[in-house]
Scaffold this active site. Structure first.
Site: not given
Ligand SMILES: *Cc1c(COP(=O)(O)O)cnc(C)c1O
Length: 395
Positions: A58, A110, A182, A207
């Site tokens: 992690r 978004y 973004d 994406k």
């Protein structure tokens, strides 16, 4: 013999070279050319406190580290961090803020970002002003005493509106705000917000970076050591990390980002021009068209215009439905940025969670169609779309 390593932050490399090599030294253990999928949760310590830089996955994992260094290099940044999704990246960045803080946000961000801010983070005492950040005057008007950050998206989804990166960064600096962009739609191939002095870049690597519609992921890049340390602390504390295999898939996608983006853009420009001349189309939104109201700004701050187009079809919902029923090559699906072309209807799909009044205010009409232009043969794409448009008219 240890494998020869490529030094990090080799600034002289150009984009295509960085995309293939940066952060991706041959594996020191075996010489493997491709960064291995280090599918392990933990790492042995030779003696108490003595290890090779990794303790628990992690906190850190070599496959993820390669992706993080690659993301940093592509955005011309110093520090990269990878996450399990674009929303995990966004959510972890928002841990920079505290109860009582206010942020200014691009009004057509978004949908998932809007939902995170309005439905999750508001509960924790953050507040947001959503405004049309195309005009810096609107941004200035939204400033409050407790404003601590500005979150922009450019180009936006699905209307392809642009925000001036330079003016936004200047505004943020002047008012001591953390500025976040973004950059998912443009990708680092076409736009680097850090070069304009923004503080943070956020990506949905799901994406274009992944590029093959086979992985969900996110990333953050910055030049600021203080922000990096705080976000890295929260990456470990909150735990929204990508697994080794997902990190590897994104790294593999990144290697061909440059060639894919060139083709996405070529195809998108041809389709945008075809749509602009089609009698069934009222309006086309694509920053590469001279008719785009911010075409000049796009030329200033982007190196290309990307692969996303939206357009308004005559006849509203009915015509939109007819069109969507007549495409095959363009799959009817949400998401974007893969090699295959996708088509969708924002009002009932990606942006259905917005109330109708809010959609109308932004310009997301019932006749709006969004296309993620893939890298198939351009003749095949235009032929199908033109036929579908003609069919939708005949109905
Ligand atoms: C998809 C997307 C996100 C969210 O990313 P996920 O990987 O789906 O969590 C954020 N911003 C933009 C612009 C996106 O397209």
């Amino acid at each position: 013999m240890p494998a020869k390593t490529i030094s990090p932050k080799t600034n002289h490399w150009r984009f295509e070279t960085k995309a293939i090599h940066e952060g991706q030294n041959p594996d020191p253990a075996t010489g493997a050319v491709i960064v291995p999928i280090y599918q392990t949760s933990t790492y042995v310590q030779e003696e108490l406190g003595k290890h090779k830089g990794y303790e628990y996955s992690r906190t850190g994992n070599p496959t993820r580290k390669a992706l993080e260094d690659s993301l940093a290099a592509l955005e011309n940044g110093t520090f990269g961090l990878a996450f399990s999704s674009g929303m995990a990246a966004a959510s972890t960045v928002m841990n920079l803020f505290s109860q009582g803080d206010h942020l200014i946000v691009t009004d057509d961000v978004y949908g998932g970002t809007f939902r995170l801010f309005e439905r999750v983070l508001k509960k924790y005492g953050l507040s947001f002003t959503f405004t049309d950040t195309r005009e810096i005057q609107n941004t200035e008007k939204a400033l409050q005493k407790n404003t601590k950050g500005i979150w922009i998206e450019t180009p936006t989804n699905p209307l392809l509106k642009l925000v001036d990166l330079k003016k936004t960064a200047e505004f943020a600096k002047k008012n001591h705000l953390i500025s976040i962009c973004d950059n998912t739609f443009a990708t680092p191939y076409f736009q680097n917000p850090l070069d304009f002095d923004l503080d943070l870049v956020v990506h949905s690597t799901t994406k274009y970076l992944g590029g093959h519609s086979d992985v969900v992921g996110g990333g953050v890049v910055t030049n600021r050591n203080d922000l990096y340390e705080t976000i890295k602390f929260h990456q470990n504390a909150v735990g929204g990390i990508p697994g080794p295999f997902d990190s590897w898939l994104v790294l593999r996608g990144i290697k061909t980002l440059a060639v894919r983006m060139v083709q996405h853009e070529k195809n998108a420009l041809k389709i945008a021009k075809m749509l602009e001349n089609h009698p069934s189309v009222l309006k086309v939104n694509y920053p590469g068209l001279h008719s785009h109201p911010q075409h000049q700004l796009a030329e200033q701050q982007m190196r290309g215009f990307g692969g996303m187009i939206s357009f308004e079809i005559k006849g509203g919902l009915e015509s939109a439905r007819n069109l969507l029923n007549h495409t095959k090559l363009f799959s009817l699906a949400e998401s974007l940025g893969g090699v295959e072309s996708l088509i969708e209807h924002p009002a009932t799909m990606t942006h259905a969670s917005l109330p109708q009044a809010a959609r109308e205010k932004l310009g997301i009409s019932d006749g709006l169609i969004r296309v993620s232009v893939g890298i198939e043969n351009i003749e095949d794409l235009t032929t199908e779309l033109e036929n579908a448009l003609n069919q939708s008219r005949r109905k």
